[in-house]
Design a protein around this motif. Structure first.
Motif, PDB file in Angstrom:
ATOM      1  N   ALA A 244      26.204  -3.542 -31.729  1.00 26.94           N
ATOM      2  CA  ALA A 244      26.448  -2.823 -30.477  1.00 26.94           C
ATOM      3  C   ALA A 244      26.967  -1.433 -30.804  1.00 26.94           C
ATOM      4  O   ALA A 244      28.054  -1.285 -31.369  1.00 26.94           O
ATOM      5  CB  ALA A 244      27.460  -3.571 -29.617  1.00 26.94           C
ATOM      6  N   LEU A 245      26.163  -0.395 -30.489  1.00 28.85           N
ATOM      7  CA  LEU A 245      26.591   0.986 -30.668  1.00 28.85           C
ATOM      8  C   LEU A 245      27.320   1.408 -29.396  1.00 28.85           C
ATOM      9  O   LEU A 245      26.717   1.619 -28.339  1.00 28.85           O
ATOM     10  CB  LEU A 245      25.379   1.889 -30.910  1.00 28.85           C
ATOM     11  N   LEU A 246      28.642   1.523 -29.478  1.00 33.57           N
ATOM     12  CA  LEU A 246      29.467   1.756 -28.300  1.00 33.57           C
ATOM     13  C   LEU A 246      29.454   3.219 -27.890  1.00 33.57           C
ATOM     14  O   LEU A 246      29.409   4.120 -28.741  1.00 33.57           O
ATOM     15  CB  LEU A 246      30.904   1.320 -28.583  1.00 33.57           C
ATOM     16  N   ALA A 247      29.528   3.452 -26.579  1.00 32.07           N
ATOM     17  CA  ALA A 247      29.610   4.825 -26.070  1.00 32.07           C
ATOM     18  C   ALA A 247      31.020   5.382 -26.212  1.00 32.07           C
ATOM     19  O   ALA A 247      31.243   6.578 -26.080  1.00 32.07           O
ATOM     20  CB  ALA A 247      29.179   4.859 -24.605  1.00 32.07           C
ATOM     21  N   GLY A 248      31.988   4.544 -26.475  1.00 30.90           N
ATOM     22  CA  GLY A 248      33.381   4.948 -26.669  1.00 30.90           C
ATOM     23  C   GLY A 248      34.171   3.766 -27.177  1.00 30.90           C
ATOM     24  O   GLY A 248      33.607   2.704 -27.449  1.00 30.90           O
ATOM     25  N   ALA A 249      35.479   3.933 -27.298  1.00 26.85           N
ATOM     26  CA  ALA A 249      36.318   2.840 -27.793  1.00 26.85           C
ATOM     27  C   ALA A 249      36.292   1.666 -26.815  1.00 26.85           C
ATOM     28  O   ALA A 249      36.203   1.882 -25.596  1.00 26.85           O
ATOM     29  CB  ALA A 249      37.748   3.327 -27.982  1.00 26.85           C
ATOM     30  N   PRO A 250      36.338   0.423 -27.316  1.00 26.07           N
ATOM     31  CA  PRO A 250      36.340  -0.730 -26.414  1.00 26.07           C
ATOM     32  C   PRO A 250      37.539  -0.692 -25.465  1.00 26.07           C
ATOM     33  O   PRO A 250      38.616  -0.211 -25.822  1.00 26.07           O
ATOM     34  CB  PRO A 250      36.446  -1.926 -27.378  1.00 26.07           C
ATOM     35  N   ARG A 251      37.349  -1.180 -24.239  1.00 23.82           N
ATOM     36  CA  ARG A 251      38.419  -1.247 -23.248  1.00 23.82           C
ATOM     37  C   ARG A 251      38.618  -2.699 -22.847  1.00 23.82           C
ATOM     38  O   ARG A 251      37.780  -3.264 -22.135  1.00 23.82           O
ATOM     39  CB  ARG A 251      38.071  -0.413 -22.017  1.00 23.82           C
ATOM     40  N   PRO A 252      39.690  -3.323 -23.302  1.00 27.91           N
ATOM     41  CA  PRO A 252      39.922  -4.718 -22.919  1.00 27.91           C
ATOM     42  C   PRO A 252      39.940  -4.880 -21.401  1.00 27.91           C
ATOM     43  O   PRO A 252      40.560  -4.112 -20.679  1.00 27.91           O
ATOM     44  CB  PRO A 252      41.307  -5.008 -23.520  1.00 27.91           C
ATOM     45  N   GLY A 253      39.192  -5.867 -20.919  1.00 30.92           N
ATOM     46  CA  GLY A 253      39.143  -6.145 -19.495  1.00 30.92           C
ATOM     47  C   GLY A 253      38.217  -5.263 -18.702  1.00 30.92           C
ATOM     48  O   GLY A 253      38.169  -5.367 -17.472  1.00 30.92           O
ATOM     49  N   ALA A 254      37.455  -4.381 -19.379  1.00 30.73           N
ATOM     50  CA  ALA A 254      36.556  -3.466 -18.664  1.00 30.73           C
ATOM     51  C   ALA A 254      35.212  -3.401 -19.369  1.00 30.73           C
ATOM     52  O   ALA A 254      35.103  -3.736 -20.558  1.00 30.73           O
ATOM     53  CB  ALA A 254      37.172  -2.073 -18.575  1.00 30.73           C
ATOM     54  N   ASP A 255      34.194  -2.972 -18.654  1.00 27.13           N
ATOM     55  CA  ASP A 255      32.865  -2.805 -19.234  1.00 27.13           C
ATOM     56  C   ASP A 255      32.792  -1.498 -20.015  1.00 27.13           C
ATOM     57  O   ASP A 255      33.484  -0.525 -19.708  1.00 27.13           O
ATOM     58  CB  ASP A 255      31.798  -2.777 -18.135  1.00 27.13           C
ATOM     59  N   ARG A 256      31.921  -1.470 -21.010  1.00 23.56           N
ATOM     60  CA  ARG A 256      31.675  -0.255 -21.785  1.00 23.56           C
ATOM     61  C   ARG A 256      30.195  -0.200 -22.116  1.00 23.56           C
ATOM     62  O   ARG A 256      29.654  -1.153 -22.688  1.00 23.56           O
ATOM     63  CB  ARG A 256      32.490  -0.265 -23.076  1.00 23.56           C
TER      64      ARG A 256
END
Length: 283
Positions: free
Chosen positions: A7-19
Motif C-alpha cells: 500500500a503506497l500511502l498518500a500520507g502518514a497512517p491515521r488511526p481510526g480514519a481512512d487514508r
C-alpha cells in the motif's frame, strides 16, 4: 513463498480514519524476490520452500516457473500461503506486517542439496523461527559438505534481536558471503559506523556486503573496504530493493564461481535495486 500486498500511502497512517492509498499485490518473501531477480538476470536458480493448498500458492508457483525459476516447493495441506503487507509512506519509508503461513512448515527434506561447487542463498528468516530453523541449519551443513559457497541475508533487525545475535552468528559462521543492511550490520557488531561494522564482520566471513540504501553499498574482504554510491533513482517504494540488490550481487558471484570483481558485483546490485525503488509495482 508469500503473497505481498503493498500500500503506497498518500500520507502518514491515521488511526481510526481512512487514508487514500495505491494498493497492489505480487509475489513476495525475501527468498522469492531474490530468485525472481536472479532468474530475470538469466542465472539458473532453484527456489525451495512451502506454500499452502490454496489459490495464492498455486499462483505464486506458476509465476515463478513462468519467470524461469526451477521449483522445489512443497504444498502443505491445511495451511495458508504466507502473506506480507507493506505500508509505504511518502519518501519510501515502509512498515511490514507478516503472516508466514506455510513457510513455518519447512523441513530439512524440502531443501535440495546444491550441486557440488554450487551456491546456496539462505534468507535469515529461515533461521529466526523454530519451525523452519532445522531446515535452514540442515541446508547450511549440506552446502558446506558439498563444497558450495553460501550467502546469508540477516533478514530484519526486530526478529534478529529477539532471536539473539550471538546465536545467529553461531548458526551462520560458515557463510562465505554475508549480506546485511546497515542497521543489521550495526546490530550484529555493536558498531555505529557501517564501515566499521563491515570490517568487523569481515573478520568472521570471507566477504561482507553491506547495503546502505540511498548511500550505496560497501564490500569488505580482508583488508579491502570498497564503497560504491547508489544509482540515481526517484524513490517511490523501497520494498524489495534489498532483495534486488542481493540478486544483482549473486548474479556476478555465481557467474565467477564465487570470485567476482567487487566493483562489478556492487554495481550489478545497485543497478538492480535502482530499477525497483523508482517505479510502483516493481518486483
Amino acid at each position: 513463498l508469500c503473497t505481498h500486498a503493498v500500500a503506497l500511502l498518500a500520507g502518514a497512517p491515521r488511526p481510526g480514519a481512512d487514508r487514500p492509498a495505491a494498493v497492489g499485490t505480487r509475489g513476495g518473501g525475501a527468498g522469492t524476490k531474490v530468485v525472481g531477480h536472479v532468474a530475470a538476470l538469466r542465472t539458473p536458480v532453484v527456489r525451495a520452500g512451502c506454500v499452502g493448498d490454496d489459490v495464492p500458492g498455486q499462483a505464486l508457483s506458476r509465476d515463478l516457473a513462468d519467470g524461469g525459476v526451477t521449483l522445489a516447493v512443497r504444498t502443505v495441506p491445511g495451511a495458508a500461503t504466507g502473506t506480507i503487507i507493506s505500508l509505504v509512506e511518502p519518501g519510501g519509508e515502509r512498515s511490514m506486517l507478516a503472516d508466514r503461513g506455510a513457510n513455518l512448515a519447512l523441513r530439512p527434506a524440502d531443501v535440495p542439496v546444491p550441486a557440488r561447487g554450487g551456491h546456496l542463498h539462505l534468507s535469515g528468516y529461515t533461521l529466526l523461527d523454530d519451525g523452519p530453523r532445522a531446515a535452514g541449519l540442515a541446508a547450511l551443513a549440506a552446502a558446506r559438505d558439498a563444497g558450495c559457497t553460501v550467502s546469508v541475508d540477516p533478514a530484519s533487525t526486530g526478529p534478529l534481536r529477539w532471536y539473539g545475535v550471538d546465536r545467529w552468528l553461531a548458526d551462520t559462521a560458515a557463510a562465505t558471503l554475508l549480506l546485511p543492511n546497515a542497521d543489521e550490520a550495526r546490530l550484529l557488531t555493536g558498531c555505529t559506523d557501517p564501515a566499521e561494522a563491515a570490517r568487523v564482520l569481515a573478520e568472521r566471513h570471507p566477504v561482507v556486503v553491506v547495503s546502505l540504501g540511498a548511500d550505496g553499498a560497501l564490500w569488505a574482504a580482508g583488508e579491502l573496504l570498497l564503497h560504491r554510491p547508489a544509482h540515481p533513482a526517484d524513490v517511490v517504494d523501497t520494498t524489495g530493493a534489498g532483495d534486488a540488490f542481493t540478486a544483482g550481487v549473486l548474479s556476478v558471484w555465481t557467474a565467477t564461481g564465487g570470485r567476482p570483481d567487487p566493483a562489478e558485483a556492487l554495481e550489478a546490485g545497485l543497478g538492480r535495486a535502482a530499477t525497483v525503488v523508482g517505479r510502483p509495482g516493481a518486483r
